[in-house]
Each structure stands twice: as structure tokens, then as C-alpha cells.
Scaffold this motif. Structure first.
Motif, PDB file in Angstrom:
ATOM      1  N   GLY A   1     -10.689   9.333  -7.757  1.00 55.55           N
ATOM      2  CA  GLY A   1     -10.564   9.743  -6.219  1.00 55.55           C
ATOM      3  C   GLY A   1     -11.986   9.592  -5.607  1.00 55.55           C
ATOM      4  O   GLY A   1     -13.116   9.385  -6.267  1.00 55.55           O
TER       5      GLY A   1
ATOM      6  N   GLU B   1      -8.047  11.304  10.204  1.00 58.45           N
ATOM      7  CA  GLU B   1      -8.040  10.002   9.773  1.00 58.45           C
ATOM      8  C   GLU B   1      -9.301   9.204   9.328  1.00 58.45           C
ATOM      9  O   GLU B   1      -9.299   8.533   8.505  1.00 58.45           O
ATOM     10  CB  GLU B   1      -7.504   9.229  10.904  1.00 58.45           C
ATOM     11  CG  GLU B   1      -5.993   9.396  11.390  1.00 58.45           C
ATOM     12  CD  GLU B   1      -5.760  10.661  12.116  1.00 58.45           C
ATOM     13  OE1 GLU B   1      -6.847  11.006  12.680  1.00 58.45           O
ATOM     14  OE2 GLU B   1      -4.590  11.041  12.330  1.00 58.45           O
TER      15      GLU B   1
ATOM     16  N   ILE C   1      -9.836  10.532   5.676  1.00 61.04           N
ATOM     17  CA  ILE C   1      -9.181  10.155   4.852  1.00 61.04           C
ATOM     18  C   ILE C   1      -9.708   8.590   4.610  1.00 61.04           C
ATOM     19  O   ILE C   1      -9.750   8.113   3.422  1.00 61.04           O
ATOM     20  CB  ILE C   1      -7.650  10.132   5.191  1.00 61.04           C
ATOM     21  CG1 ILE C   1      -7.163  11.519   5.219  1.00 61.04           C
ATOM     22  CG2 ILE C   1      -6.870   9.321   4.360  1.00 61.04           C
ATOM     23  CD1 ILE C   1      -5.741  11.863   5.917  1.00 61.04           C
ATOM     24  N   GLU C   2     -10.352   7.865   5.548  1.00 57.87           N
ATOM     25  CA  GLU C   2     -10.566   6.450   5.366  1.00 57.87           C
ATOM     26  C   GLU C   2     -12.006   6.629   4.603  1.00 57.87           C
ATOM     27  O   GLU C   2     -12.234   5.661   3.599  1.00 57.87           O
ATOM     28  CB  GLU C   2     -11.142   5.794   6.721  1.00 57.87           C
ATOM     29  CG  GLU C   2      -9.817   5.340   7.419  1.00 57.87           C
ATOM     30  CD  GLU C   2     -10.106   4.868   8.625  1.00 57.87           C
ATOM     31  OE1 GLU C   2     -11.315   4.349   9.057  1.00 57.87           O
ATOM     32  OE2 GLU C   2      -9.225   4.802   9.707  1.00 57.87           O
TER      33      GLU C   2
ATOM     34  N   SER D   1     -12.579   8.858   2.169  1.00 62.48           N
ATOM     35  CA  SER D   1     -12.228   9.217   0.589  1.00 62.48           C
ATOM     36  C   SER D   1     -11.379   8.065   0.046  1.00 62.48           C
ATOM     37  O   SER D   1     -11.761   7.926  -1.058  1.00 62.48           O
ATOM     38  CB  SER D   1     -11.356  10.411   1.003  1.00 62.48           C
ATOM     39  OG  SER D   1     -10.992  10.961  -0.316  1.00 62.48           O
ATOM     40  N   THR D   2     -10.702   7.420   0.914  1.00 63.71           N
ATOM     41  CA  THR D   2      -9.836   6.184   0.412  1.00 63.71           C
ATOM     42  C   THR D   2     -10.944   5.261  -0.179  1.00 63.71           C
ATOM     43  O   THR D   2     -11.024   4.509  -1.006  1.00 63.71           O
ATOM     44  CB  THR D   2      -8.962   5.618   1.307  1.00 63.71           C
ATOM     45  OG1 THR D   2      -7.909   6.646   1.691  1.00 63.71           O
ATOM     46  CG2 THR D   2      -8.281   4.413   0.791  1.00 63.71           C
TER      47      THR D   2
ATOM     48  N   MET E   1     -12.445   6.174  -3.252  1.00 67.16           N
ATOM     49  CA  MET E   1     -11.372   6.340  -4.291  1.00 67.16           C
ATOM     50  C   MET E   1     -11.624   4.714  -4.838  1.00 67.16           C
ATOM     51  O   MET E   1     -11.411   4.575  -5.988  1.00 67.16           O
ATOM     52  CB  MET E   1     -10.017   6.627  -4.156  1.00 67.16           C
ATOM     53  CG  MET E   1      -9.098   6.467  -5.009  1.00 67.16           C
ATOM     54  SD  MET E   1      -7.324   6.928  -4.382  1.00 67.16           S
ATOM     55  CE  MET E   1      -7.070   5.777  -3.286  1.00 67.16           C
ATOM     56  N   ALA E   2     -11.409   3.648  -3.958  1.00 63.35           N
ATOM     57  CA  ALA E   2     -11.321   2.279  -4.265  1.00 63.35           C
ATOM     58  C   ALA E   2     -12.556   1.924  -4.929  1.00 63.35           C
ATOM     59  O   ALA E   2     -12.449   1.282  -6.184  1.00 63.35           O
ATOM     60  CB  ALA E   2     -11.327   1.263  -3.082  1.00 63.35           C
TER      61      ALA E   2
END
Length: 70
Positions: free
Chosen positions: A31, A42, A45-46, A48-49, A52-53
Motif C-alpha cells: 500500500g 481523488e 487516492i491518486e 496513494s495508488t 502502492m504501485a
């Protein structure tokens, strides 16, 4: 951020040692840890994403922390 990182580590450790009677399943947890900084949900979240990647690309079963928190 320390509390979030500690909670993530505890969750990951619990998941690693979980045993399911129906089948042997191995789970990992990756994560991104971010802190709200006034942006839209949004955008948060971007961020955080993306973290995570990065965690997955660097070997899975880990967390990446937003550099602004370090």
C-alpha cells in the motif's frame, strides 16, 4: 504517519500468518501511506495508488510512504 506505518505492518504480519483450512493460500499486503493535505479525495487516492504501485514494483508485501511525511 508512524501510527499508520505501524498499523500497516501489523496488518501485513497478521495476513502473512493467516491459515485457511480449505486451502493453502499465501497473501501479501502492499500500500501507499499519504496524509490529507487539503487536496480533493481523488488527488489523495491518486497519490496513494502511485505509492502502492511503487511498493508492488519494489517487491510486494511492503508499504511506501509519501516523501512529504518523512
Amino acid at each position: 504517519y508512524d501510527a499508520a506505518e505501524a498499523a500497516a505492518a501489523a496488518a501485513r504480519a497478521q495476513l502473512e500468518t493467516a491459515f485457511f483450512t480449505d486451502a493453502f493460500l499465501r497473501f501479501t499486503l502492499s500500500g501507499g501511506i499519504v496524509e490529507f493535505s487539503g487536496e480533493t479525495s481523488e488527488a489523495m487516492i491518486e497519490r496513494s495508488t502511485a505509492l502502492m504501485a511503487s511498493a508492488i514494483e519494489s517487491g510486494r508485501n511492503r508499504f511506501c510512504v509519501d516523501s512529504d511525511l518523512l
